[in-house]
Motif scaffolding. Structure first.
Motif, PDB file in Angstrom:
ATOM      1  N   ASN A  22      30.482  26.141  45.965  1.00 38.78           N
ATOM      2  CA  ASN A  22      30.502  24.736  45.560  1.00 38.78           C
ATOM      3  C   ASN A  22      29.084  24.181  45.396  1.00 38.78           C
ATOM      4  O   ASN A  22      28.807  23.433  44.451  1.00 38.78           O
ATOM      5  N   GLU A  23      28.193  24.548  46.324  1.00 45.13           N
ATOM      6  CA  GLU A  23      26.804  24.105  46.218  1.00 45.13           C
ATOM      7  C   GLU A  23      26.140  24.679  44.974  1.00 45.13           C
ATOM      8  O   GLU A  23      25.385  23.991  44.287  1.00 45.13           O
ATOM      9  N   LEU A  24      26.431  25.933  44.689  1.00 47.64           N
ATOM     10  CA  LEU A  24      25.868  26.571  43.502  1.00 47.64           C
ATOM     11  C   LEU A  24      26.350  25.873  42.236  1.00 47.64           C
ATOM     12  O   LEU A  24      25.559  25.569  41.336  1.00 47.64           O
ATOM     13  N   MET A  25      27.655  25.612  42.159  1.00 47.54           N
ATOM     14  CA  MET A  25      28.203  24.945  40.978  1.00 47.54           C
ATOM     15  C   MET A  25      27.651  23.533  40.836  1.00 47.54           C
ATOM     16  O   MET A  25      27.383  23.065  39.720  1.00 47.54           O
ATOM     17  N   ASN A  26      27.470  22.849  41.971  1.00 52.20           N
ATOM     18  CA  ASN A  26      26.908  21.499  41.931  1.00 52.20           C
ATOM     19  C   ASN A  26      25.474  21.527  41.413  1.00 52.20           C
ATOM     20  O   ASN A  26      25.080  20.698  40.584  1.00 52.20           O
ATOM     21  N   ASN A  27      24.690  22.496  41.889  1.00 53.57           N
ATOM     22  CA  ASN A  27      23.311  22.618  41.417  1.00 53.57           C
ATOM     23  C   ASN A  27      23.251  22.936  39.928  1.00 53.57           C
ATOM     24  O   ASN A  27      22.405  22.405  39.200  1.00 53.57           O
ATOM     25  N   LEU A  28      24.167  23.780  39.478  1.00 57.91           N
ATOM     26  CA  LEU A  28      24.189  24.124  38.060  1.00 57.91           C
ATOM     27  C   LEU A  28      24.570  22.925  37.211  1.00 57.91           C
ATOM     28  O   LEU A  28      24.017  22.710  36.122  1.00 57.91           O
TER      29      LEU A  28
END
Length: 202
Positions: free
Chosen positions: A190-196
């Motif tokens: 989720n953090e990765l997708m949010n950063n992307l």
């Protein structure tokens, strides 16, 4: 669908030493594949496959079955160059990649510190999406049939990032992984997708 070695329950899913021909392995897997294909399922995963002969059998069976479900293949490796049965990993990858039924390939139930190099070997020999779901780093004692805890410097976040950089599209956990690990993986995702999404809005 697990390997023939899991049916034997003698640890041979970690060695691939069955003494069976690809044709005999086709017949072993045929009934299970047919049963699952009749159920209301989304995909089929052949996993912890340790030998080139068993991969050959799976490829042959899929070509005969007329199955329309997506199929994933996950193998068991002794290192980043060899399947558990000691055949070159590149041969397994090339063989699986020739099947129009297999839509992703990867490794499972291996030591997590091996996976980055295993994925790099996959990436050199296939354009299929890659998957990675190792055990937690403990060792399986074939004779005593028990897990042996291993002190490991396994850093989940660093490894997950490394696997993504090496081409993994699907990441999870196998033996001895826990619900807590899955929760941490979901948070990481989720953090990765949010950063992307912040880098590339819309």
């Amino acid at each position: 669908i697990g390997p023939y070695g899991a049916y034997l329950a003698d640890g041979s899913e970690y060695s691939g030493q069955y003494g069976l021909s690809p044709g005999e392995l086709v017949e072993f897997h045929r009934q299970r594949l047919a049963y699952l294909a009749r159920q209301n399922i989304d995909l089929i995963i052949f996993e912890t496959i340790p030998s080139l002969a068993e991969i050959e059998a799976i490829v042959q069976l899929l070509s005969e079955s007329g199955i329309s479900l997506p199929v994933l293949l996950s193998v068991n490796c002794r290192n980043h160059e060899r399947l558990a049965d000691n055949h070159p990993l590149r041969d397994a990858v090339k063989l699986a990649s020739q099947s129009p039924h297999i839509q992703a390939i990867g490794a499972n139930c291996v030591q997590p510190d091996l996976l980055t190099n295993i994925l790099s070997t996959f990436a050199r020999h296939t354009t299929l999406p890659l998957l990675a779901y190792p055990n937690n780093g403990d060792l399986w004692d074939v004779e005593k049939k028990c897990w042996i805890a291993r002190q490991s410097a396994f850093d989940e976040t660093i490894n997950w990032k490394s696997w993504l950089r090496s081409g993994a599209k699907i990441i999870g956990g196998c033996c001895r992984s826990t619900p807590e690990q899955t929760k941490r993986l979901v948070r990481f995702r989720n953090e990765l997708m949010n950063n992307l999404s912040q880098l590339h809005p819309g």
